[in-house]
Write a protein that holds these residues in place. Structure first.
Motif, mmCIF file in Angstrom:
data_model
loop_
_atom_site.group_PDB
_atom_site.id
_atom_site.type_symbol
_atom_site.label_atom_id
_atom_site.label_comp_id
_atom_site.label_asym_id
_atom_site.label_seq_id
_atom_site.Cartn_x
_atom_site.Cartn_y
_atom_site.Cartn_z
ATOM 1 N N THR A 75 0.822 -1.212 0.000
ATOM 2 C CA THR A 75 0.000 0.000 0.000
ATOM 3 C C THR A 75 0.853 1.257 0.000
ATOM 4 O OG1 THR A 75 -0.177 -0.148 2.411
ATOM 5 C CG2 THR A 75 -1.976 -1.092 1.118
ATOM 6 N N GLU A 76 1.952 1.227 0.748
ATOM 7 C CA GLU A 76 2.851 2.391 0.764
ATOM 8 C C GLU A 76 3.544 2.562 -0.587
ATOM 9 O OE1 GLU A 76 5.338 2.890 4.347
ATOM 10 O OE2 GLU A 76 4.312 1.075 5.052
ATOM 11 N N VAL A 77 3.972 1.460 -1.168
ATOM 12 C CA VAL A 77 4.645 1.516 -2.464
ATOM 13 C C VAL A 77 3.685 2.043 -3.531
ATOM 14 C CG1 VAL A 77 5.720 0.118 -4.275
ATOM 15 C CG2 VAL A 77 6.261 -0.315 -1.884
ATOM 16 N N SER A 78 2.444 1.582 -3.494
ATOM 17 C CA SER A 78 1.473 2.043 -4.491
ATOM 18 C C SER A 78 1.164 3.527 -4.316
ATOM 19 C CB SER A 78 0.200 1.212 -4.424
ATOM 20 O OG SER A 78 -0.455 1.404 -3.203
ATOM 21 N N GLN A 79 1.209 4.043 -3.099
ATOM 22 C CA GLN A 79 1.000 5.474 -2.887
ATOM 23 C C GLN A 79 2.145 6.277 -3.505
ATOM 24 O OE1 GLN A 79 0.535 5.896 1.334
ATOM 25 N NE2 GLN A 79 -1.622 5.316 1.309
ATOM 26 N N TYR A 80 3.386 5.817 -3.311
ATOM 27 C CA TYR A 80 4.537 6.487 -3.928
ATOM 28 C C TYR A 80 4.400 6.491 -5.447
ATOM 29 C CZ TYR A 80 7.251 6.712 0.417
ATOM 30 O OH TYR A 80 7.700 7.006 1.672
ATOM 31 N N GLY B 144 3.466 9.061 -10.469
ATOM 32 C CA GLY B 144 2.767 8.961 -11.750
ATOM 33 C C GLY B 144 2.081 10.252 -12.127
ATOM 34 N N ILE B 145 1.476 10.911 -11.158
ATOM 35 C CA ILE B 145 0.830 12.204 -11.416
ATOM 36 C C ILE B 145 1.872 13.255 -11.792
ATOM 37 C CG2 ILE B 145 -0.477 14.089 -10.332
ATOM 38 C CD1 ILE B 145 -1.928 11.870 -8.696
ATOM 39 N N ILE B 146 2.975 13.275 -11.081
ATOM 40 C CA ILE B 146 4.060 14.215 -11.391
ATOM 41 C C ILE B 146 4.610 13.940 -12.788
ATOM 42 C CG2 ILE B 146 6.401 14.923 -10.741
ATOM 43 C CD1 ILE B 146 5.531 14.412 -7.805
ATOM 44 N N SER B 147 4.764 12.668 -13.118
ATOM 45 C CA SER B 147 5.248 12.289 -14.445
ATOM 46 C C SER B 147 4.279 12.722 -15.536
ATOM 47 C CB SER B 147 5.462 10.778 -14.503
ATOM 48 O OG SER B 147 5.862 10.385 -15.787
ATOM 49 N N PHE B 148 2.985 12.596 -15.283
ATOM 50 C CA PHE B 148 1.980 13.042 -16.249
ATOM 51 C C PHE B 148 2.080 14.542 -16.495
ATOM 52 C CE2 PHE B 148 -2.286 14.790 -17.011
ATOM 53 C CZ PHE B 148 -2.552 14.210 -18.241
ATOM 54 N N ILE B 149 2.230 15.321 -15.434
ATOM 55 C CA ILE B 149 2.352 16.778 -15.574
ATOM 56 C C ILE B 149 3.617 17.135 -16.356
ATOM 57 C CG2 ILE B 149 2.690 18.930 -14.280
ATOM 58 C CD1 ILE B 149 0.866 17.671 -12.092
ATOM 59 N N ALA B 150 4.712 16.439 -16.066
ATOM 60 C CA ALA B 150 5.959 16.690 -16.788
ATOM 61 C C ALA B 150 5.811 16.339 -18.263
ATOM 62 C CB ALA B 150 7.094 15.883 -16.167
#
Length: 118
Positions: free
Chosen positions: A69-74, A79-85
């Motif tokens: 669960t912690e890994v999936s949160q990271y 993933g969101i940051i990568s999408f914005i980039a």
């Protein structure tokens, strides 16, 4: 020895983001424009995300013994940051292509066509 080889193989995925970031930086130095800035920001953040995915995250998981669960949160946040980039880079690339096409049309329309004199 096996862990060194696996680490080196995981770093192969960093080659293309480094090339894209270097090219974007070169373009920014040669022509400081909106598209160059967007492409440099997008490729720089993309490079950092790739480093996080391929080098830092496996080390963090193994050293901290993180739960799924912690890994999936990271991975979700990155993933969101990568999408914005990616969107920043894509916007800069689209602006670059539009400007190049406009410049090409202006250059093309300056010269008379062979059938203009007949």
């Amino acid at each position: 020895m096996n862990s060194i080889l696996s680490t080196l193989l995981s770093l192969v995925s960093i080659i293309s983001p480094v090339i894209v970031f270097g090219t974007s930086c070169y373009f920014l130095v040669k022509k400081s424009s909106v598209e160059a800035i967007l492409m440099t920001i997008g490729s720089g953040i993309g490079l950092l995300v790739t480093l996080f995915y391929s080098a830092l995250m496996p080390l963090l998981i193994s050293s901290q013994h993180l739960a799924y669960t912690e890994v999936s949160q990271y991975y979700s946040v990155i993933g969101i940051i990568s999408f914005i980039a990616s969107m920043c880079f894509a916007a800069g690339f689209v602006i670059l292509i539009i400007n190049a096409i406009k410049k090409n049309n202006v250059f093309h329309d300056q010269f008379p066509k062979s059938n203009d004199y007949q």
